[in-house]
Design a protein around this motif. Sequence first.
Motif, PDB file in Angstrom:
ATOM      1  N   ARG A  28      -5.059  -3.130  12.237  1.00  0.00           N
ATOM      2  CA  ARG A  28      -4.312  -2.273  11.771  1.00  0.00           C
ATOM      3  C   ARG A  28      -3.093  -3.229  11.789  1.00  0.00           C
ATOM      4  O   ARG A  28      -2.705  -4.125  12.451  1.00  0.00           O
ATOM      5  CB  ARG A  28      -3.847  -1.405  12.938  1.00  0.00           C
ATOM      6  CG  ARG A  28      -2.775  -0.523  12.017  1.00  0.00           C
ATOM      7  CD  ARG A  28      -2.711   0.878  13.106  1.00  0.00           C
ATOM      8  NE  ARG A  28      -3.904   1.808  13.210  1.00  0.00           N
ATOM      9  CZ  ARG A  28      -4.406   2.722  12.312  1.00  0.00           C
ATOM     10  NH1 ARG A  28      -3.867   2.989  11.193  1.00  0.00           N
ATOM     11  NH2 ARG A  28      -5.636   3.264  12.645  1.00  0.00           N
ATOM     12  N   CYS A  29      -2.495  -3.220  10.481  1.00  0.00           N
ATOM     13  CA  CYS A  29      -1.183  -3.575  10.035  1.00  0.00           C
ATOM     14  C   CYS A  29      -0.197  -3.652  10.846  1.00  0.00           C
ATOM     15  O   CYS A  29       0.329  -2.460  11.062  1.00  0.00           O
ATOM     16  CB  CYS A  29      -1.006  -3.576   8.444  1.00  0.00           C
ATOM     17  SG  CYS A  29       0.292  -4.356   7.814  1.00  0.00           S
ATOM     18  N   GLY A  30       0.735  -4.720  11.363  1.00  0.00           N
ATOM     19  CA  GLY A  30       1.836  -4.544  11.930  1.00  0.00           C
ATOM     20  C   GLY A  30       3.053  -4.310  10.993  1.00  0.00           C
ATOM     21  O   GLY A  30       4.047  -3.870  11.510  1.00  0.00           O
ATOM     22  N   GLY A  31       2.703  -4.374   9.733  1.00  0.00           N
ATOM     23  CA  GLY A  31       3.879  -4.144   8.718  1.00  0.00           C
ATOM     24  C   GLY A  31       3.696  -2.785   8.245  1.00  0.00           C
ATOM     25  O   GLY A  31       4.609  -1.970   8.582  1.00  0.00           O
ATOM     26  N   CYS A  32       2.710  -2.263   7.447  1.00  0.00           N
ATOM     27  CA  CYS A  32       2.676  -1.045   6.956  1.00  0.00           C
ATOM     28  C   CYS A  32       1.786   0.134   7.798  1.00  0.00           C
ATOM     29  O   CYS A  32       1.544   1.116   7.354  1.00  0.00           O
ATOM     30  CB  CYS A  32       2.058  -1.178   5.486  1.00  0.00           C
ATOM     31  SG  CYS A  32       0.568  -1.504   5.383  1.00  0.00           S
ATOM     32  N   ALA A  33       1.342  -0.461   8.814  1.00  0.00           N
ATOM     33  CA  ALA A  33       0.423   0.561   9.948  1.00  0.00           C
ATOM     34  C   ALA A  33      -0.984   0.903   9.240  1.00  0.00           C
ATOM     35  O   ALA A  33      -1.344   1.787   9.986  1.00  0.00           O
ATOM     36  CB  ALA A  33       1.269   1.409  10.162  1.00  0.00           C
ATOM     37  N   LEU A  42      -4.302 -11.445   5.957  1.00  0.00           N
ATOM     38  CA  LEU A  42      -3.253 -10.693   5.561  1.00  0.00           C
ATOM     39  C   LEU A  42      -3.649  -9.386   5.162  1.00  0.00           C
ATOM     40  O   LEU A  42      -4.760  -9.181   4.846  1.00  0.00           O
ATOM     41  CB  LEU A  42      -2.527 -11.592   4.232  1.00  0.00           C
ATOM     42  CG  LEU A  42      -2.525 -12.988   4.524  1.00  0.00           C
ATOM     43  CD1 LEU A  42      -2.050 -13.689   3.146  1.00  0.00           C
ATOM     44  CD2 LEU A  42      -1.136 -13.102   5.420  1.00  0.00           C
ATOM     45  N   CYS A  43      -2.481  -8.661   5.204  1.00  0.00           N
ATOM     46  CA  CYS A  43      -2.934  -7.147   5.006  1.00  0.00           C
ATOM     47  C   CYS A  43      -3.055  -7.162   3.401  1.00  0.00           C
ATOM     48  O   CYS A  43      -2.037  -7.585   2.689  1.00  0.00           O
ATOM     49  CB  CYS A  43      -1.660  -6.303   5.415  1.00  0.00           C
ATOM     50  SG  CYS A  43      -1.759  -4.624   4.848  1.00  0.00           S
ATOM     51  N   PRO A  44      -4.227  -6.364   3.059  1.00  0.00           N
ATOM     52  CA  PRO A  44      -4.515  -6.343   1.499  1.00  0.00           C
ATOM     53  C   PRO A  44      -3.407  -5.206   0.803  1.00  0.00           C
ATOM     54  O   PRO A  44      -3.273  -5.049  -0.162  1.00  0.00           O
ATOM     55  CB  PRO A  44      -5.689  -5.711   1.347  1.00  0.00           C
ATOM     56  CG  PRO A  44      -5.877  -5.157   2.862  1.00  0.00           C
ATOM     57  CD  PRO A  44      -5.141  -5.815   3.779  1.00  0.00           C
ATOM     58  N   HIS A  45      -2.638  -4.417   1.718  1.00  0.00           N
ATOM     59  CA  HIS A  45      -1.819  -3.321   1.099  1.00  0.00           C
ATOM     60  C   HIS A  45      -0.449  -3.909   1.180  1.00  0.00           C
ATOM     61  O   HIS A  45       0.341  -3.779  -0.086  1.00  0.00           O
ATOM     62  CB  HIS A  45      -1.800  -2.190   2.098  1.00  0.00           C
ATOM     63  CG  HIS A  45      -3.057  -1.790   2.647  1.00  0.00           C
ATOM     64  ND1 HIS A  45      -3.690  -0.842   1.576  1.00  0.00           N
ATOM     65  CD2 HIS A  45      -3.745  -1.554   3.895  1.00  0.00           C
ATOM     66  CE1 HIS A  45      -5.015  -0.698   2.120  1.00  0.00           C
ATOM     67  NE2 HIS A  45      -4.988  -1.246   3.347  1.00  0.00           N
ATOM     68  N   CYS A  46       0.156  -4.892   2.006  1.00  0.00           N
ATOM     69  CA  CYS A  46       1.538  -5.193   1.882  1.00  0.00           C
ATOM     70  C   CYS A  46       1.607  -6.650   2.236  1.00  0.00           C
ATOM     71  O   CYS A  46       2.787  -7.290   2.059  1.00  0.00           O
ATOM     72  CB  CYS A  46       2.324  -4.510   2.829  1.00  0.00           C
ATOM     73  SG  CYS A  46       2.087  -4.822   4.589  1.00  0.00           S
ATOM     74  N   GLY A  47       0.704  -7.396   2.440  1.00  0.00           N
ATOM     75  CA  GLY A  47       0.784  -8.970   2.556  1.00  0.00           C
ATOM     76  C   GLY A  47       1.169  -9.264   3.738  1.00  0.00           C
ATOM     77  O   GLY A  47       1.531 -10.682   4.152  1.00  0.00           O
ATOM     78  N   HIS A  48       1.429  -8.457   4.980  1.00  0.00           N
ATOM     79  CA  HIS A  48       1.924  -8.873   6.307  1.00  0.00           C
ATOM     80  C   HIS A  48       1.002  -9.613   6.866  1.00  0.00           C
ATOM     81  O   HIS A  48      -0.387  -9.470   6.703  1.00  0.00           O
ATOM     82  CB  HIS A  48       2.347  -7.545   7.038  1.00  0.00           C
ATOM     83  CG  HIS A  48       3.110  -7.633   8.269  1.00  0.00           C
ATOM     84  ND1 HIS A  48       2.687  -8.324   9.367  1.00  0.00           N
ATOM     85  CD2 HIS A  48       4.348  -7.297   8.251  1.00  0.00           C
ATOM     86  CE1 HIS A  48       3.652  -8.260  10.288  1.00  0.00           C
ATOM     87  NE2 HIS A  48       4.900  -7.675   9.366  1.00  0.00           N
ATOM     88  N   GLY A  49       1.181 -10.580   7.665  1.00  0.00           N
ATOM     89  CA  GLY A  49       0.453 -11.425   8.368  1.00  0.00           C
ATOM     90  C   GLY A  49       0.030 -11.222   9.893  1.00  0.00           C
ATOM     91  O   GLY A  49      -0.582 -11.839  10.516  1.00  0.00           O
TER      92      GLY A  49
HETATM   93 ZN   LIG Z   1       0.194  -3.896   5.684  1.00  0.00          ZN
END
Ligand SMILES: [Zn+2]
Length: 139
Positions: A28-33, A42-49
């Motif tokens: 689960r992404c820490g940026g966009c959840a 890296l998150c494929p949705h928002c690029g968060h690491g």
């Molecule tokens: Zn994300």
Amino acid sequence: MSDANEPTGNAHQAWQRALDEGRFLIQRCGGCAQAVFQPRELCPHCGHGRLAFEAPAGTGTVYATTVVRRKPAEGGDYNVALIDLDEGCRLMSRVEGVPPAEVRIGQRVAARVQVSKDGKGLVLFDPLTAATATPAGAA
Ligand SMILES: [Zn+2]
């Protein structure tokens, strides 16, 4: 360039290690959840690491299904399906427990981990029946 859908690097290795221990994890992404699968750096949705592993409920819905034909001597036909987990990510797997051609788009399924004799974990799905349709832990 590598395909964005190809498993890469340490995240995939960590995921496979957990799977070999019988634990099915997604990220689960820490940026966009959003839920993420395959395991990535890296998150494929928002690029968060910062992607954290978590255990999914394991329930999902068949998005697409096909039968791979094999000679009986080689193990017979088997199902290959794309499964949308309830968390919102999609993975390729097999649905077992019913004849391969009887898997249906929209069918509800539940994940389980099968660890082979050589210690490799694999995520498989079984049909959810009325008797098993209530997720574990539900009131
Ligand atoms: Zn994300």
